[in-house]
Design a protein around this motif. Structure first.
Motif, mmCIF file in Angstrom:
data_model
loop_
_atom_site.group_PDB
_atom_site.id
_atom_site.type_symbol
_atom_site.label_atom_id
_atom_site.label_comp_id
_atom_site.label_asym_id
_atom_site.label_seq_id
_atom_site.Cartn_x
_atom_site.Cartn_y
_atom_site.Cartn_z
ATOM 1 N N GLY A 181 0.963 -1.242 -0.067
ATOM 2 C CA GLY A 181 0.032 0.003 0.022
ATOM 3 C C GLY A 181 0.702 1.115 0.139
ATOM 4 O O GLY A 181 1.385 1.681 0.798
ATOM 5 N N PRO A 202 -7.939 -0.901 2.879
ATOM 6 C CA PRO A 202 -9.406 -1.324 2.178
ATOM 7 C C PRO A 202 -10.066 -2.163 3.124
ATOM 8 O O PRO A 202 -9.369 -2.809 3.933
ATOM 9 C CB PRO A 202 -8.893 -1.872 0.863
ATOM 10 C CG PRO A 202 -7.651 -1.486 0.617
ATOM 11 C CD PRO A 202 -6.926 -1.278 1.687
ATOM 12 N N VAL A 244 -3.362 -4.996 -1.434
ATOM 13 C CA VAL A 244 -3.357 -3.370 -1.493
ATOM 14 C C VAL A 244 -1.999 -3.117 -2.004
ATOM 15 O O VAL A 244 -1.465 -1.957 -1.816
ATOM 16 C CB VAL A 244 -3.832 -2.810 -0.027
ATOM 17 C CG1 VAL A 244 -5.446 -3.209 0.073
ATOM 18 C CG2 VAL A 244 -2.976 -3.335 0.964
#
Length: 347
Positions: free
Chosen positions: A237, A290, A341
């Motif tokens: 991420g 998320p 992610v």
């Protein structure tokens, strides 16, 4: 008969009977010492000569207590119970007449202690190995030459005889400086260390209680050398500032202090996900993930740490043995959720 008052582990308790004291002395002591010993144990102590009344040994539990009596009781310090074998499944990677290599699951305590007298790795080993376990290390730690925290999973080696115990203990004490010993861990941490590879050289000491640790000044009285080498292997991420929300880090220990990796990673600003002691302040970072990944992180209730590699010299053959174990299912689910992610790519 031995003198209970000369036993090294006895505690002398002196009591003076009040004006309303009456009844059998065993009953009176059981009431007065409520919470220390049962009446049957008090009776046994009296019969063993562990009670003085006004300076004279008294061995009759039925004797009446009199107001003003000065009563002395030699109370033996309670001993920890000896662990017993329990039929607990073990994931064994290797076993011979000298040692056993296994994978300890998260949630299992290595050896019995207050609050965890059963269900430990030692209980499982006693059942599995029987009388072959080494006794060095104490009754409660037969064969144990190193340990993992309760909520840390991974590879461990246990000695099955005294010679193997000494040889393995020497290797762990040397930290691999003069031999093949190697220990490596996988840790999932918050953020990403600025340097993708590095070394944390920061002494550790107690942090106010028996178990917690903290980085200390080198001249602190309880400071002990602690060195961790790390390398970022995956990033998860990308954030607007070019950093990462989380990382998978491989840690190699040059020393083996309590909570070493957990404290060192927190010290450089990247505590382990799920760490209840050193990572609580970072829990809200999960809100930046998320939903699917956030739920997996929030449900991960232990430090994300797995001892995946252990290498050492066999105490009899001199052969270098190397063992690896993949992450357990809960840690694998965490890593897979974070990979969804992953936008920053490999380091």
């Amino acid at each position: 008969m031995t003198d209970p008052f000369k036993e090294a582990e006895a505690t002398r308790k002196v009591l003076t009977a009040p004006e309303d004291a009456s009844g059998r002395i065993d009953a009176w002591l059981a009431t007065t010492l409520s919470g220390d010993y049962s009446r049957s144990r008090i009776k046994a102590l009296i019969e063993e000569g562990a009670t003085l009344v006004n300076g004279a040994v008294m061995t009759e539990p039925k004797q009446k207590v009199q107001p003003g009596d000065v009563i002395e009781v030699a109370m033996p310090v309670p001993r920890d119970p000896e662990p017993r074998g329990e039929d607990i499944p073990l994931e064994v990677l290797h076993e011979d007449e000298d040692l056993i290599v296994l994978v300890k699951p998260a949630g299992m305590v290595v050896h019995p202690a207050a609050g965890n007298w059963t269900g430990t790795l030692v209980n499982a080993l006693i059942h599995h190995c029987g009388a072959s376990l080494s006794g060095i290390g104490g009754v409660r730690r037969p064969g144990i030459v190193h340990r993992l925290d309760k909520e840390t999973s991974g590879v461990m080696v246990v000695a099955k005889n005294d010679a193997a115990h000494r040889h393995l203990s020497d290797q762990f004490a040397d930290h691999g400086r003069n031999g093949p010993l190697e220990r490596a861990y996988q840790a999932v941490v918050w953020g990403r260390p600025r340097q993708l590879k590095g070394t944390v050289n920061a002494p550790l000491g107690r942090a106010g209680d028996r178990t917690r640790r903290a980085v200390k000044r080198e001249d602190a009285e309880d400071a002990r050398e602690a060195i961790t080498h790390y390398a970022v292997t995956e990033r998860y991420g990308e954030t607007p500032d070019g950093a990462s929300l989380a990382s998978l880090v491989e840690c190699h220990l040059e020393t083996g202090r309590t909570h070493q990796i957990r404290v060192h990673m927190a010290h450089i600003g990247h505590p382990l996900i799920g760490d209840p002691d050193y990572g609580q302040a970072f829990r809200t970072k999960a809100n930046r993930l998320p939903d699917e990944a956030r739920l997996v992180v929030e449900r991960f209730r232990r430090q994300a740490l797995h001892a995946f590699l252990l290498q050492f010299e066999h105490p009899s053959t001199g052969e270098t043995l190397r063992f690896e174990a993949p992450p357990p299912p809960d840690l694998e689910r965490l890593i897979e959720a974070l990979r969804l992610v992953r936008t920053a790519g490999s380091p």
